[in-house]
Motif scaffolding. Structure first.
Motif, PDB file in Angstrom:
ATOM      1  N   SER A 178      29.912  26.806  26.840  1.00 13.45           N
ATOM      2  CA  SER A 178      30.652  26.027  27.836  1.00 13.45           C
ATOM      3  C   SER A 178      31.979  25.609  27.240  1.00 13.45           C
ATOM      4  O   SER A 178      32.136  25.538  26.027  1.00 13.45           O
ATOM      5  N   GLY A 179      32.931  25.317  28.097  1.00 12.21           N
ATOM      6  CA  GLY A 179      34.251  24.904  27.652  1.00 12.21           C
ATOM      7  C   GLY A 179      35.099  26.088  27.234  1.00 12.21           C
ATOM      8  O   GLY A 179      34.647  27.228  27.239  1.00 12.21           O
ATOM      9  N   VAL A 180      36.333  25.785  26.851  1.00  4.21           N
ATOM     10  CA  VAL A 180      37.267  26.802  26.384  1.00  4.21           C
ATOM     11  C   VAL A 180      38.097  26.237  25.247  1.00  4.21           C
ATOM     12  O   VAL A 180      38.176  25.025  25.067  1.00  4.21           O
ATOM     13  N   GLY A 181      38.716  27.133  24.506  1.00  2.53           N
ATOM     14  CA  GLY A 181      39.603  26.715  23.433  1.00  2.53           C
ATOM     15  C   GLY A 181      38.911  25.826  22.416  1.00  2.53           C
ATOM     16  O   GLY A 181      37.793  26.093  22.002  1.00  2.53           O
ATOM     17  N   GLU A 182      39.593  24.753  22.024  1.00  2.00           N
ATOM     18  CA  GLU A 182      39.050  23.860  21.003  1.00  2.00           C
ATOM     19  C   GLU A 182      37.844  23.063  21.458  1.00  2.00           C
ATOM     20  O   GLU A 182      37.148  22.475  20.647  1.00  2.00           O
ATOM     21  N   SER A 183      37.569  23.017  22.744  1.00  2.00           N
ATOM     22  CA  SER A 183      36.382  22.305  23.218  1.00  2.00           C
ATOM     23  C   SER A 183      35.247  23.259  23.591  1.00  2.00           C
ATOM     24  O   SER A 183      34.291  22.866  24.243  1.00  2.00           O
ATOM     25  N   LEU A 184      35.351  24.513  23.138  1.00  2.00           N
ATOM     26  CA  LEU A 184      34.286  25.478  23.367  1.00  2.00           C
ATOM     27  C   LEU A 184      33.043  25.067  22.595  1.00  2.00           C
ATOM     28  O   LEU A 184      33.108  24.775  21.407  1.00  2.00           O
ATOM     29  N   LYS A 185      31.913  25.019  23.278  1.00  2.00           N
ATOM     30  CA  LYS A 185      30.629  24.720  22.655  1.00  2.00           C
ATOM     31  C   LYS A 185      29.688  25.885  22.923  1.00  2.00           C
ATOM     32  O   LYS A 185      29.728  26.480  23.995  1.00  2.00           O
ATOM     33  N   VAL A 186      28.873  26.196  21.931  1.00  2.00           N
ATOM     34  CA  VAL A 186      27.888  27.250  22.110  1.00  2.00           C
ATOM     35  C   VAL A 186      26.521  26.735  21.677  1.00  2.00           C
ATOM     36  O   VAL A 186      26.413  25.886  20.812  1.00  2.00           O
ATOM     37  N   THR A 187      25.500  27.243  22.316  1.00  2.00           N
ATOM     38  CA  THR A 187      24.135  26.993  21.885  1.00  2.00           C
ATOM     39  C   THR A 187      23.675  28.262  21.199  1.00  2.00           C
ATOM     40  O   THR A 187      23.783  29.351  21.754  1.00  2.00           O
ATOM     41  N   VAL A 188      23.187  28.103  19.968  1.00  2.00           N
ATOM     42  CA  VAL A 188      22.801  29.253  19.159  1.00  2.00           C
ATOM     43  C   VAL A 188      21.323  29.156  18.816  1.00  2.00           C
ATOM     44  O   VAL A 188      20.834  28.090  18.419  1.00  2.00           O
ATOM     45  N   HIS A 189      20.624  30.253  18.979  1.00  2.00           N
ATOM     46  CA  HIS A 189      19.227  30.357  18.554  1.00  2.00           C
ATOM     47  C   HIS A 189      19.261  31.002  17.174  1.00  2.00           C
ATOM     48  O   HIS A 189      19.581  32.178  17.042  1.00  2.00           O
ATOM     49  N   PHE A 190      18.972  30.203  16.118  1.00  2.00           N
ATOM     50  CA  PHE A 190      19.057  30.706  14.750  1.00  2.00           C
ATOM     51  C   PHE A 190      17.776  31.415  14.340  1.00  2.00           C
ATOM     52  O   PHE A 190      16.674  30.970  14.654  1.00  2.00           O
TER      53      PHE A 190
END
Length: 64
Positions: A30-42
């Protein structure tokens, strides 16, 4: 060769590497640029974390 991805969009399914949590797969963003957040399954602990990519030091990798 990998490079830091800070202001680029991630796609669901992208493989990433984090220096502490290891390899994972982007499962949401969600978001773009410097406020981009990702959910990662490690891979190593099966946890999902929401990361502000501006600070996360994620590297996009071509691992499957």
């Amino acid at each position: 060769m990998t490079k830091h991805i800070l202001k680029r969009e991630y796609s669901i399914g992208n493989r990433v590497m984090h220096p502490k949590w290891g390899k994972g797969t982007v499962i949401d963003h969600s978001g773009v640029g410097e406020s981009l957040k990702v959910t990662v399954h490690f891979d190593n602990d099966n946890q999902k974390r929401l990361l502000l990519t501006k600070y996360a030091k994620l590297k996009k990798i071509k691992d499957k």
